[in-house]
Design an enzyme around this catalytic site. Structure first.
Site, PDB file in Angstrom:
ATOM      1  N   GLU A  60       6.075   6.304   5.833  1.00  0.00           N
ATOM      2  CA  GLU A  60       7.485   6.354   6.236  1.00  0.00           C
ATOM      3  C   GLU A  60       7.651   6.784   7.689  1.00  0.00           C
ATOM      4  O   GLU A  60       8.479   6.231   8.414  1.00  0.00           O
ATOM      5  CB  GLU A  60       8.274   7.280   5.303  1.00  0.00           C
ATOM      6  CG  GLU A  60       8.565   6.683   3.931  1.00  0.00           C
ATOM      7  CD  GLU A  60       7.363   6.669   2.997  1.00  0.00           C
ATOM      8  OE1 GLU A  60       6.367   7.371   3.285  1.00  0.00           O
ATOM      9  OE2 GLU A  60       7.405   5.953   1.981  1.00  0.00           O
ATOM     10  N   PRO A  89       8.959  12.363   4.709  1.00  0.00           N
ATOM     11  CA  PRO A  89       7.861  12.193   5.673  1.00  0.00           C
ATOM     12  C   PRO A  89       8.327  11.612   7.012  1.00  0.00           C
ATOM     13  O   PRO A  89       7.662  11.796   8.024  1.00  0.00           O
ATOM     14  CB  PRO A  89       6.910  11.219   4.963  1.00  0.00           C
ATOM     15  CG  PRO A  89       7.194  11.402   3.517  1.00  0.00           C
ATOM     16  CD  PRO A  89       8.676  11.676   3.432  1.00  0.00           C
ATOM     17  N   HIS A 129      13.087  10.280  -6.977  1.00  0.00           N
ATOM     18  CA  HIS A 129      13.752   8.977  -6.877  1.00  0.00           C
ATOM     19  C   HIS A 129      15.272   9.091  -6.999  1.00  0.00           C
ATOM     20  O   HIS A 129      15.940   8.070  -7.179  1.00  0.00           O
ATOM     21  CB  HIS A 129      13.241   8.028  -7.964  1.00  0.00           C
ATOM     22  CG  HIS A 129      11.833   7.553  -7.749  1.00  0.00           C
ATOM     23  ND1 HIS A 129      10.761   8.402  -7.753  1.00  0.00           N
ATOM     24  CD2 HIS A 129      11.328   6.316  -7.513  1.00  0.00           C
ATOM     25  CE1 HIS A 129       9.651   7.698  -7.544  1.00  0.00           C
ATOM     26  NE2 HIS A 129       9.973   6.434  -7.390  1.00  0.00           N
TER      27      HIS A 129
END
Lengths: 344, 375
Positions: A60, A89, A129
């Site tokens: 990322e 990240p 998530h």
């Protein structure tokens, strides 16, 4: 007008952006042949080629950091972070680089980047998530942060975000990806309401519910239910979280005199805290009751089977509405005393 | 031909250590003697005397700039300075290999790179003085804004290189970073992206042995150049105090990238003779012997010895360069002391490219507050 899901509206917005400006590039994990894990980029690589719809390594910071370089080279990258909980990240690149380069170069460098993030809970997903990290980005000067709640807004705001010379964090409420609505794909962007303006999603007179993203749907459901009890709720959909359109919020609060702010992100130092502070500053003499927040708890996002206890639902919104309509019914002094005692 | 670094020692077959500073490709010995290196020689066989003199001149100016930067900080004119003394060869020589269209992504210590790219005196001091974050025009200078966050620029360079590749240009991006940065995820992610997309980017790691107080062995067990081949990136480990070796290695790397062969990696083994910054006290973590040993490898003395021996520079040439360096330092000092702090309301400028009403309100409130004192 065409009936589209919110997800398909974003796909259409991306396709239009790719069509109209060849400097626009998409970059993200699995966005090519797979079409993204939510299929939001479905068909775009086939149509525009792997040079413009780029499957990125699983990194990322790498995705956002290389997008900084692409923007420096004159491109307009639109990156996809696969899930809300995976943006951390890339946090350093977003807050230290993307947000600040325009400022630190006295405007010589522009970062016309869109960071798309499938966002928030309510879909029974696995850990990491279902997060609501919006306050981190709202707290970062230099970023614009938006969250559409209808297919039409998703389509138009995505295109506005791509056209903006500022970096835009674009939160996509994933539990609304499959909700349908009318979209005008041929409308002139110049005629659309600007991305930074809030929208009165429903007019009312007794109290205002201010919210954004998927919670707009919940608030509208609450307003319908309240109507059965003879209460008229106004619902304000913020659309933009940075900047926040306080003019629209304040106008509504001055009209109703009572306000509940709802979001599923954790409470402390969240968007609700900012809204309540600003409302208090700007509408103090109009308020009939203290503004209340209905939010997720100050907890890590819970396991899916328990998420209904975290994400505010219609009943929790109505409970708070009752408290602002009849301020005497605030949480009992006894429970407050018990908490105080426990903390000591 | 691929020029890949291997970290198995020829004699023992055992891995070398990251702090083995003599297992490097070299053209100039510490005393200035010219030696031959098959991998490097061909890249500098055409160097005319005027280019050698230009290289030397920029290294002298860089050293003088560095001395001036430290002095200005000690005199309270700069808030901070990050000395580059001892690293002039890698900075200046690699920059001398660049073409006009290339874009450099520097860390905060690359004064010699900026100088070789044509930075103005003010460009070196306004940020350290606290007047502006990034004073120079990055596009005109061919140098991206100086990066403070360790290793972040490696990704920016890679992304820019991906753009250059898309533009079908021959431009190359160059990311400069230190040995400490190679521990960062961003540098490693940059190598993944660069390799996978064959982006025309050159990574220059100035291994100056210390990341503030941490020796290179904390960042790496084996030589840093040995990592790149694992990413599919050819690398060279050169003597970073040997200007000719650095120039040759950079020409090799740029040629590799420009030909569409993808990224290349250079580990230049050098030494930071001074502190990390003017706030640092290196006597707490390294001994004087070490500094003394490295002083004998001084990159500037080495090049001067070679150029004198080769008849390219004489006393009068050296005196002329010294005068130019003094004049340049005076300009830097004048730019520093003459800096005019911007209007207070300018702190609100350029946060956004497009109007942002709440911020404009904050500006108006603050300006109104300040005006209250003059009423």
């Amino acid at each position: 007008m065409t009936a589209l899901t919110l997800g398909a509206a974003i796909t259409a917005g991306l396709a239009r952006a790719l069509e109209t400006d060849d400097r626009v590039l998409l970059l993200g994990e699995d966005i090519g042949t797979l079409g993204g894990v939510f299929r939001v980029t479905d068909g775009l690589q086939k149509r525009f080629g792997a040079e413009r719809v780029i499957d990125a390594p699983l990194a990322e910071a790498g995705i956002v950091g290389t997008a900084v370089g692409l923007a420096l080279r004159g491109y307009r990258p639109v990156v996809e972070i696969q899930f809300d909980g995976f943006v951390y990240p890339a946090f350093d690149q977003i807050v230290c680089q993307v947000a600040k380069l325009h400022y630190r170069t006295n405007g010589r460098v522009r970062m016309p980047m869109v960071i798309r993030i499938p966002w928030a809970g309510g879909v029974g997903a696995a850990e990491h998530h279902s997060e609501s990290p919006e306050a981190y980005f709202v707290h970062t000067p230099g970023l614009r942060v938006v969250a559409p709640s209808t297919p039409q807004d998703a389509y138009v705001m995505l295109r506005q975000a791509v056209a903006s010379d500022d970096p835009v964090v674009f939160f996509e409420p994933k539990r609304l990806y499959h909700s349908q609505g009318e979209v005008d794909p041929d409308g002139d962007l110049a005629d659309a309401p600007p991305m930074h303006l809030a929208r009165v999603a429903r007019e009312g007179t007794d109290a205002t519910v201010v919210t954004y993203g998927a919670m707009v749907r919940t608030a509208l459901d609450a307003a319908l239910a309240a109507e059965d009890e003879g209460l008229s709720l106004e619902v304000v959909d913020l659309r933009s979280l940075s900047p926040i359109d306080m003019n629209t919020v304040a106008a509504s609060v001055r009209k109703t005199g009572r306000v509940v702010v709802a979001h599923e992100a954790a409470r402390t130092a969240g968007i609700g805290a900012e809204l309540v502070a600003s409302i208090t500053e700007q509408c103090f003499e109009y308020l009939e009751a203290p503004p209340l927040r209905v939010t997720g708890h100050d907890i890590p996002y819970p396991p899916a089977k328990l998420e209904k206890h975290h994400v505010p639902d219609l009943d929790r919104i109505l409970f708070a509405v009752d408290r602002v309509v009849e301020p005497g019914t605030a949480p009992s002094a006894a429970s407050a005393a018990a908490i105080e005692g426990g903390v000591r | 031909m691929t020029m890949t670094y291997t970290h198995a020692s020829p004699e023992h077959g055992a891995p070398e250590r990251a702090d083995d500073v003599d297992d490097v490709a070299r053209i100039l010995q510490p005393d200035g003697t010219r030696v031959s290196d098959p991998a490097l020689d061909r890249w500098i066989s055409d160097l005319p005397p005027h280019e050698l003199r230009a290289l030397h001149r920029d290294m002298v100016l860089t050293r003088r700039l560095d001395t001036e930067g430290v002095a200005l900080q000690r005199q309270g004119q700069l808030a901070l300075w990050a000395p580059c003394r001892g690293q002039e060869a890698v900075q200046v020589a690699t920059a001398h290999a660049l073409a006009a269209g290339d874009l450099v992504f520097p860390s905060y210590r690359e004064h010699g790179v900026l100088l070789a790219r044509g930075a103005r005196p003010a460009d070196f001091v306004l940020a350290w003085r606290g007047e502006e974050h990034s004073a120079y025009d990055h596009a005109a200078l061919g140098v991206a804004p100086v990066q403070i966050i360790i290793g972040a620029q490696a990704l920016h360079a890679t992304g820019w290189a991906m753009g250059a590749q898309r533009d079908r240009s021959t431009d190359v991006a160059v990311a400069y970073f230190g040995d400490g940065a190679t521990s960062q995820g961003d540098v490693n992610e940059a190598m993944v992206f660069a390799s996978s997309f064959r982006a025309p980017v050159v990574f220059v790691c100035s291994n100056n042995q210390w990341a503030i107080s941490e020796p290179v062995t904390v960042q790496a067990r084996h030589p840093i150049a040995g990592r790149a081949p694992g990413f599919g990136i050819p690398s060279m480990r050169v003597d970073g105090n040997d200007a000719l070796a650095c120039l040759a290695a950079m020409r090799w790397a740029l040629d590799h990238a420009r030909r569409g062969e993808g990224p290349a990696f250079i580990e230049a083994v050098t030494y930071r003779l001074g502190p990390h910054t003017t706030s640092d006290d290196p006597t707490r973590y390294r001994d004087a012997d070490e500094v003394e040993r490295w002083s004998r490898r001084d990159p500037l003395a080495r090049l001067e010895a070679y150029l004198r021996d080769a008849g390219v520079l004489d006393d009068s040439g050296l005196a002329e360069v010294a005068r130019a360096a003094d004049a340049f330092a005076a300009e830097v000092r004048a730019a520093c002391i003459g800096a005019v702090t911007r209007d207070p309301a300018s702190v609100f400028d350029h946060v956004y490219a497009e109007p942002h009403a709440p911020l404009e309100r904050q500006r108006a409130e603050y300006v109104d507050y300040l005006d209250g004192f003059s009423r």
